[in-house]
Design a protein around this motif. Structure first.
Motif, PDB file in Angstrom:
ATOM      1  N   ASP A 100       0.274   2.200  -6.646  1.00 39.62           N
ATOM      2  CA  ASP A 100      -0.892   2.969  -7.107  1.00 39.62           C
ATOM      3  C   ASP A 100      -1.314   3.910  -5.988  1.00 39.62           C
ATOM      4  O   ASP A 100      -1.983   3.505  -5.046  1.00 39.62           O
ATOM      5  CB  ASP A 100      -2.019   1.998  -7.480  1.00 39.62           C
ATOM      6  CG  ASP A 100      -3.083   2.659  -8.347  1.00 39.62           C
ATOM      7  OD1 ASP A 100      -3.037   3.901  -8.506  1.00 39.62           O
ATOM      8  OD2 ASP A 100      -3.954   1.928  -8.860  1.00 39.62           O
ATOM      9  N   GLU A 101      -0.918   5.159  -6.096  1.00 44.59           N
ATOM     10  CA  GLU A 101      -1.217   6.182  -5.097  1.00 44.59           C
ATOM     11  C   GLU A 101      -0.923   5.683  -3.679  1.00 44.59           C
ATOM     12  O   GLU A 101      -1.807   5.660  -2.821  1.00 44.59           O
ATOM     13  CB  GLU A 101      -2.688   6.601  -5.194  1.00 44.59           C
ATOM     14  CG  GLU A 101      -3.046   7.117  -6.588  1.00 44.59           C
ATOM     15  CD  GLU A 101      -4.486   7.588  -6.647  1.00 44.59           C
ATOM     16  OE1 GLU A 101      -4.892   8.348  -5.757  1.00 44.59           O
ATOM     17  OE2 GLU A 101      -5.202   7.160  -7.573  1.00 44.59           O
TER      18      GLU A 101
ATOM     19  N   THR B   8      -4.833   3.059 -13.232  1.00 45.33           N
ATOM     20  CA  THR B   8      -4.932   1.772 -12.534  1.00 45.33           C
ATOM     21  C   THR B   8      -5.034   0.624 -13.535  1.00 45.33           C
ATOM     22  O   THR B   8      -4.420  -0.432 -13.366  1.00 45.33           O
ATOM     23  CB  THR B   8      -6.155   1.781 -11.587  1.00 45.33           C
ATOM     24  OG1 THR B   8      -5.992   2.834 -10.639  1.00 45.33           O
ATOM     25  CG2 THR B   8      -6.284   0.465 -10.856  1.00 45.33           C
TER      26      THR B   8
END
Ligand SMILES: Nc1ncnc2c1ncn2[C@@H]1O[C@H](COP(=O)(O)OP(=O)(O)OP(=O)(O)O)[C@@H](O)[C@H]1O
Ligand SMILES: [Mg+2]
Lengths: 447, 230
Positions: B166-167, B47
């Motif tokens: 991000d995911e 991240t």
């Protein structure tokens, strides 16, 4: 989507909190507007600071009350003077002009005060160097009336209009039978005369119920003339005569008007007498003479009002303005607290906007715009509410107090109100705005 | 080439004052239109890396070149605008703004770019993610799958050159997972958008031809942190 739309959405998102804070501002502004409307009315009512007479003579009592009723026509009088006293005063060698005034009722429409007087009232200046100007002719007939400019405007009356009057003030639903005719309309004077209806004094007495019950009148006369036996004897004789007449007419009913004409002088009363003396010295002299006696008093008409205005009303007015100002400030603080509290919930939102590319200055501006929406929205609502309430309440207020509210008159201070709201919005929005400005985007996104 | 990181280092200062090194990358590169997935242990700095690429975080040193310009050297305001225009971001938790409808969320992304808001394009994007009938719904009234699709549409609203995700499928069920995944990959391919996606799912990673392991190019030893992270 501009910053204001974005701000507006987030205001709407927190409807309840936003609504309540805007409401608190609205109430503050509403109170401020009402205070300004009322103080405007007070200022207008007491705008007259001089009259064309040296003395105002009335029954013993409060000088303020006398002036309020006789000059400003705001309070109903408590006690009257016998008409005979007016006749006596007129004969006093010190007195050049004496004009009787008798108060009682209000008009059916508009609640304007009714004053019985004589044509003389209109022949003399109402204020130094200022004479009445009117369209129409003097009061001559029993039911003639002259009305002030404001009365004519408000009721849409003109020469020839007819009207009836209500008995005993605002609470009464009791409308007199007598119809009065407007014979003249006064030009605006900027005084209480503008909102007064003047009747022929004789016509005033002719209205049913304007004479005291005979026993009451007798008691009053006995008190008043306790030290003047010959005047008293004359008065009592008149009353006796009247009693006898009434007894007769009870057995053989006659028509109304005829009955009125026989009302004896002893039963008539005046509320106040405007007096111009031959010299200023005579005025002082007369005033102190009356002070020694117990019958009446003479006051310098304006002094008590100036005293009231400077000592009491002026300060009360200032205090109210300051107080409402503080209410607005407190509302401002509550907006501040509300926005500031919401900031922790909105940390994430702000982080998202910044991640989407919003500038620091943009998120600052959004928060500031929110505060502006609340302060300004509340302000406008409060302003409308204030004037709205003034519109709704003005008839009642003028009937109860004699103050004429001008609900839509915008006090110059109200123009100050809006820049002030803007400054308030900036002050209130600044700190939360800075919080938004300084938001650490990466942290905010993780929260 | 649309993304180049060179000599990028990043460390955090912990509350105790200790310095926690997270990233030290000599070189990392993606060419225009490429699609890569980034995997790595939790707390490894994925991240952080995405935040540095998007300009949300500044590296301690090094260059981040996107579409030919080093965003590290830009003044912040310019970098924010650059992010608005060049980079689309899809978050694990969608991060839609609850006060705005689906369409408004997409328009909001446009309005920070300083360009004219293109409403038909926004509607078109939502239509392409299969939400033409839900334009004026509030995110709170949508399923998680729908919410993430709105987020994808929003990320593409300014026609970015680089999409960071991000995911994006961590919080959706498996049906939606493949739906959203395909959506992201297809729209990126159609528009020649470079895609960098973080995932913990071997299934998702398996669908990509390029899989980058953070520890392969990050010289900070991730293991050192292991006991502190979750
Ligand atoms: N603001 C911060 N201050 C201090 N340390 C931080 C901060 N943000 C992240 N870290 C630490 O840096 C390390 C990397 O965090 P990061 O969120 O980039 O990991 P990640 O690879 O995304 O992990 P995950 O897979 O769990 O999402 C972690 O050890 C984290 O605790
Ligand atoms: Mg992570």
């Amino acid at each position: 989507m501009n910053l204001f739309t974005i701000a507006w959405k987030s205001v709407r998102q927190r409807r309840l909190a936003s609504g309540l804070t805007a409401l608190s501002i609205a109430l503050g502004v509403m109170l401020m507007v009402l205070v300004l409307v009322i103080s405007g009315a007070v200022e207008q009512a007491f705008g007259q600071r001089s009259i064309g007479y040296q003395l105002l003579v009335g029954p013993k009592g409060s000088d303020l009350q006398l002036v309020l009723s006789a000059v400003y026509r705001i309070q109903p009088p408590i006690e009257n003077l016998p008409y005979m006293y007016y006749e006596q005063l007129k004969k006093d060698r010190r007195v050049q002009v004496a004009v009787p005034l008798a108060f009682g009722d209000v008009t059916e429409v508009g609640g304007f005060p009714i004053v019985g007087t004589t044509a003389e009232y209109f022949e003399h200046p109402y204020a130094p160097e200022r004479k009445f100007r009117m369209r129409g002719k003097q009061i001559v007939q029993l039911f003639d009336a002259i009305v002030g400019a404001e009365v004519a405007r408000f009721n849409n009356w003109d020469v020839g209009s007819q009207f009836s009057i209500k008995h005993g003030g605002a609470d009464s639903e009791d409308v007199h039978d007598e119809k009065f005719t407007v014979v003249a309309v006064l030009e605006a004077t900027g005084t209480a005369n503008d909102r007064t209806v003047f009747l022929n004094l004789e016509g005033f007495y002719a209205i049913e119920g304007h004479e005291k019950p005979i026993d009451e009148a007798e008691k009053r006369l006995r008190d008043f003339y306790a030290s003047e036996p010959d005047v008293l004897d004359n008065a009592i004789a008149q009353l006796e005569e009247y009693r006898r007449h009434q007894a007769e007419s009870a057995s053989a009913p006659e028509d109304h008007a005829h009955e009125h004409e026989k009302t004896p002088v002893a039963m008539k009363e005046v509320t106040a007498i405007l007096v111009r003396t031959r010299s200023d010295f005579d005025a002082i002299n007369l005033q102190s003479d009356l002070k020694k006696g117990f019958q009446a008093m003479a006051v310098n008409p304006i002094a008590p009002i100036n005293r009231l205005m400077t000592n009491v009303l002026g300060n009360v007015q200032k205090a109210l303005v300051v107080l409402t100002g503080m209410i607005i400030l407190v509302s401002g603080i509550s907006i501040f607290v509300s926005i500031y509290n919401s900031m922790s919930d909105r940390k994430k939102e702000i982080g998202i906007m910044r991640a989407l590319g919003a500038q620091r200055t943009s998120v600052f501006a959004i928060v500031l715009a929110e505060s502006a929406v609340l302060c300004f929205g509340g302000g406008v609502i409060g302003w409308l509410l204030g004037h709205g309430i003034a519109v709704v309440a003005s008839p009642t207020v003028s009937m109860k107090t004699g103050l004429l509210l001008n609900p839509w008159a915008v006090n110059p201070w109200e123009f100050v109100l809006f820049p002030v709201m803007l400054i308030l919005a900036v002050l209130v929005g600044f700190l939360p705005g800075m919080t938004a400005y300084k938001t650490n985007v990466a942290d905010a996104l993780q929260s | 080439m649309s993304l180049l990181l060179q000599d990028v280092t990043k460390s955090y200062r912990e509350p105790g004052g200790r310095v926690l090194p997270v990233l030290s990358i000599e070189k990392y590169e993606l060419v225009q239109g490429e699609q890569a997935v980034l995997v790595g242990s939790s707390g490894g700095g994925k991240t952080t890396l995405l935040n540095i690429i998007s300009g949300i975080l500044l590296p301690d040193s090094g260059k981040v070149v996107i579409d030919g310009r080093n965003i590290v050297e830009m003044p912040e305001a310019i970098r924010d605008r650059y992010r608005a225009i060049r980079i689309g971001i899809v978050f694990q938790t969608f991060n839609l703004l609850p006060a705005f409808t689906a369409l408004e969320n997409v328009l909001l992304g446009m309005s920070f770019s300083g360009r004219k808001v293109d409403r038909p394009f926004a509607e078109n994007l939502l239509q392409r993610v299969g939400l033409a009938h839900r334009l004026n719904h509030s995110p709170s009234k949508m399923s998680v799958g729908e919410q993430q699709r709105v987020a994808v549409a929003r990320a593409l609203a300014n026609k970015p050159v680089l999409l960071l995700a991000d995911e994006p499928t961590a919080n959706v069920d498996s049906d939606n997972q493949s739906l959203i995944l395909n959506l992201i990959r297809d729209t990126c391919r159609e528009n020649n958008v470079t895609l960098l996606m973080v995932t913990h799912s071997p299934e998702v990673a398996g669908a990509f031809s390029r899989v980058d392991r953070l520890r392969d190019f990050n010289r900070v030893v991730a293991g050192r942190k292991q006991e502190v992270s979750k």
